[in-house]
Design an enzyme around this catalytic site. Structure first.
Site, short mmCIF file in Angstrom:
data_model
loop_
_atom_site.label_atom_id
_atom_site.label_comp_id
_atom_site.label_asym_id
_atom_site.label_seq_id
_atom_site.Cartn_x
_atom_site.Cartn_y
_atom_site.Cartn_z
N HIS A 38 -29.97 -107.28 -46.05
CA HIS A 38 -29.22 -108.57 -46.99
C HIS A 38 -29.94 -108.99 -48.39
CE1 HIS A 38 -26.27 -108.95 -43.78
NE2 HIS A 38 -27.14 -109.41 -42.90
N ASP B 14 -20.20 -112.84 -46.34
CA ASP B 14 -21.46 -113.13 -46.62
C ASP B 14 -21.62 -114.47 -46.39
OD1 ASP B 14 -24.28 -112.50 -46.66
OD2 ASP B 14 -24.39 -113.57 -48.57
N ASN C 53 -21.67 -111.07 -53.09
CA ASN C 53 -21.55 -112.36 -53.85
C ASN C 53 -21.34 -112.29 -55.05
OD1 ASN C 53 -21.90 -113.84 -51.03
ND2 ASN C 53 -23.87 -113.18 -51.47
N ASP D 285 -32.96 -111.59 -47.14
CA ASP D 285 -31.99 -112.41 -47.63
C ASP D 285 -32.45 -112.69 -49.12
OD1 ASP D 285 -29.61 -114.16 -48.19
OD2 ASP D 285 -30.58 -115.66 -46.86
#
Lengths: 428, 309
Positions: free
Chosen positions: A68, A159, A102, A312
């Site tokens: 991620h 997400d 995103n 992340d």
């Protein structure tokens, strides 16, 4: 380019030479020889392009893969671009990343997948774009999964825009079966968490901040597992942060469901207490929880309830972090500092070998990518590291375009020394 | 003369194979008549039929009307747009009012599954189900099977794949029952999101890959596809549907066998079926329409016969 790695300790459960200290000779991007001692002068046929790499306490493992990461481009190039994101990955020792969709425009059609793959094909890091599950990432109508999967999209997720509609998630799971696509979801019931800015607990109470309750995560984990049981597809739950979720996933795995999960690395050692006095650098989603959660998450890594540790990596420019806590965006950049933090905080609890599984072997397994073990004849996709190196993380170590990290000045243990991928050797 | 085992045509699942045979043989006779210069027979001269269509329909409605007229029945028509249902009247009241005017047979198209079964239990008339929600569309299945029989000589042993939205299709369900009763092997093809969860309870296998399905079958019955249902898209776009499940000449040319193409209509040209297939020698789509009238004449005739017994 040919590379000779001298006296490297191989950490790779799928290698014949696991835990052995060997010389490794890489020729034209492939592992040509692994032996106790390789004389580079004997091997070399094109002396000019040969590199001999010697380093005390050199360790190597299959190249690390971050499940991620956010690289901003397209849409948020002021935070990160594909180029700067890849530089951050190299610095952190990652040879592959999956990008979270995103973006503006959304990654909801084949041409966006093609565009990202084209733009990153020459970079040393393998970049795999995840697609959105829904068109425009607004949760109403699924994307053209077959077309995108044929273009190289391995997973679909909205997400942090957790997919709220049960009926749409059901259709997405059923539809994904025919192209064997992986559906990912961050379990977060937005109707319960929407105004929350941190974990709901004693700190949120002390600071008067609106909390995100445990049940916001628990209820959607339940929902997703129920739907998975119905659809019998492949599901990955992202950024698990609570002990309740771990227990639910453990039961689902025991039932034989095709479910995997990851945890963001900062959720493994930071807690609500770190937010201290409205420090927005610690504002993340899922929020930093409690010590009890950390203990359960660590256990879940050991018993394989949680398969993967992800960075992340979420670059955010200053103007969205240096603001009131309520208005700050969630996220920490994670790639460059990942290994130093994991070796310091997590390796003492789970061991180095298991850590390598969580950041290299398992992420590829989750995505059903080919495994890349360190054996003779295989393509060289390798991370070089020293798990004991003590150093201080500074702004100079950050290759990302954003500096939103609370770890500048932190004493680290363990460092990525470089990567070998696509026949290229990058030394940090 | 043989008679039907049922008093209404509510669904194929309520019929015996011998009923279907009887309907087909009767339809054979009517089809002969339809090809003569004088297409009308006096068989239902004393019978009144009400066509109650609470849902839009073009070909089914016209086909029933024509069948009734060619049997010399008296007919009245009601459609939801002009009916008292709009004023809040219940289905039962509407129908009882019509029956008070001495109507013998009701042909019902209704959006709710089981509407015709409900009527059959509560009113004193023969009911013909002309499509009830996602339940059954028996005359469509009969005319489909009849068209296969006409093309191949029999239905027994044929391999039929039904392609499209099986989850919401009354045509698919009636076809599955009808073809299986006649000894055909039925499978379905389409995205998993458009398959009933308990498909195997119907003894039907699912192909998610179109090429495999077409290679397997003798006959492909292709359903009309619709993107949105009750505010939910069951697949991403007509474009991707067409890419995965749309049938065109190129796909048929690749097959090792010649297959027959059927479609209950109306066709989305270029979506589930391309024009070069719809209008080709593979297609028996217009035969289906022609046979629809003969089948409906047979059904109405046999039900009326039953009444006079």
């Amino acid at each position: 380019m040919n590379i000779l790695l001298k006296s490297a300790k191989i950490i790779d459960p799928n290698s014949k030479f696991n835990n052995e200290i060997m010389d490794v000779y890489i020729k034209d991007g492939k592992i040509d020889q692994i032996a106790k001692s390789i004389n580079y002068k004997e091997k070399s046929d094109t002396k000019n392009s040969d590199i001999e790499f010697t380093y005390e306490n050199l360790h190597i493992s299959p190249g690390w893969f971050d499940l991620h990461a956010n690289f901003g481009e397209p849409g948020f190039e002021h935070n990160e671009t594909l180029d700067t994101g890849c530089n951050a990955a190299v610095k952190g020792g990652f040879t592959g990343v999956m990008l979270m969709p995103n973006n503006i425009p959304s990654i909801d059609n084949r041409s966006m997948i093609d565009a990202i793959l084209n733009k990153t094909s020459n970079l040393v890091v393998d970049v795999l774009p995840a697609g959105n599950i829904t068109q425009n990432s607004i949760g109403d109508s699924i994307v053209e999964m077959h077309d995108m999967a044929e273009g190289g999209c391995k997973a679909f997720t909205d997400d942090k825009n957790s997919l709220m509609r049960n009926d749409v998630m059901k259709v997405a799971m059923l539809y994904s079966i025919d192209c064997n696509a992986l559906i990912m979801n961050y379990p977060n019931d937005v109707s319960l968490s929407k105004n929350g800015v941190m974990h709901e607990g004693k700190t949120s109470t002390r600071l008067g901040l609106v909390g995100i309750p445990y049940m916001a995560e628990a209820m959607m984990v339940d929902r997703d597992i129920n739907l998975l049981e119905y659809a019998n597809s492949r599901l990955h739950l992202s950024y698990i942060s609570t002990k309740d979720s771990v227990n639910k996933i453990k039961i689902a795995k025991r039932k034989g469901l095709t479910i995997t999960a990851d945890v963001a690395l900062h959720n493994l050692f930071l807690t609500e207490n770190d937010i201290n006095n409205f420090d927005t650098r610690y504002k993340v989603l899922p929020p930093l929880r409690e010590n009890e959660d950390i203990n359960v998450l660590i256990k879940a890594l050991k018993d394989n309830t949680i398969d993967v540790i992800s960075s992340d990596h979420t670059p955010i420019s200053d103007e969205h972090k240096k603001v009131e806590f309520d208005n700050a965006l969630n996220g920490i950049i994670g790639l460059e500092s990942a290994f130093g933090l994991l070796c310091k905080y997590i390796v003492p609890k789970i061991g180095l070998s298991l850590l390598i599984e969580k950041i290299s072997i398992n992420p590829r397994k989750v995505l059903q990518l080919p495994q890349i073990s360190i054996n003779i004849g295989n393509t060289a996709n390798i991370t070089l590291f020293d798990p004991e190196k003590e150093w201080e993380f500074t702004a100079d170590d950050i290759k990302s375009k954003s500096l939103n990290t609370p770890f500048i000045g932190t004493k680290m243990r363990g460092k990525a020394l470089g990567i070998i991928n696509k026949g290229i050797f990058k030394v940090n | 003369m043989s008679i039907l085992s049922v008093n209404h045509l509510l669904g194929i699942k309520y019929l015996k194979p011998s009923d279907i045979d009887l309907i087909f043989k009767t339809a054979d006779n009517f089809k002969k008549i339809l090809n003569q210069p004088i297409k009308k027979v006096p068989s239902l001269r004393d019978i009144s039929i009400a066509n109650l269509f609470f849902e839009d329909s073009t070909r089914t409605k016209l086909s029933f009307e024509l069948a009734e007229k060619r049997l010399s029945a008296e007919i009245i028509n009601l459609s939801s747009t002009s009916s008292s249902v709009k004023k809040g009247e219940t289905l039962l009241d509407t129908v009882n009012n019509i029956l008070a005017m001495k109507v013998d047979i009701i042909v019902l198209r209704h959006p709710n599954p089981g509407a015709s079964v409900f009527l059959s239990r509560n009113v004193d008339a023969k009911i013909v189900n002309a499509g009830d929600g996602t339940h059954e569309h028996p005359t469509q299945a009969l005319l489909d099977a009849y068209s296969i029989r006409e093309k191949f000589g029999n239905v027994n042993g044929r391999k039929v794949v039904i392609i499209g939205d099986i989850l919401h299709s009354r045509v698919a369900l009636s076809n599955i029952y009808c073809l299986q009763k006649l000894g055909a092997e039925v499978r379905v093809c389409g995205p998993s999101s458009l398959m009933p969860k308990h498909l195997n309870s119907l003894n039907v296998e699912h192909f998610s890959n179109l090429d495999e399905a077409l290679e397997w079958c003798d006959i492909a019955n292709i359903l009309r596809i619709q993107l949105e249902r009750q505010n939910l898209n069951y697949f991403p776009s007509l474009r991707e549907y067409s890419m995965r499940y749309g049938i065109n000449k190129k796909i048929l040319d690749k097959l090792t066998n010649d297959i027959v193409i059927m479609h209950p209509g109306p066709i989305n040209r270029g979506v589930e079926l391309s024009s070069d297939v719809a209008d080709s020698k593979h297609s028996i789509i217009l035969n289906q329409v022609e046979n629809g009238v003969a089948i409906r004449m047979a059904v109405l005739y046999l039900l009326a016969l039953k009444k006079s017994n």
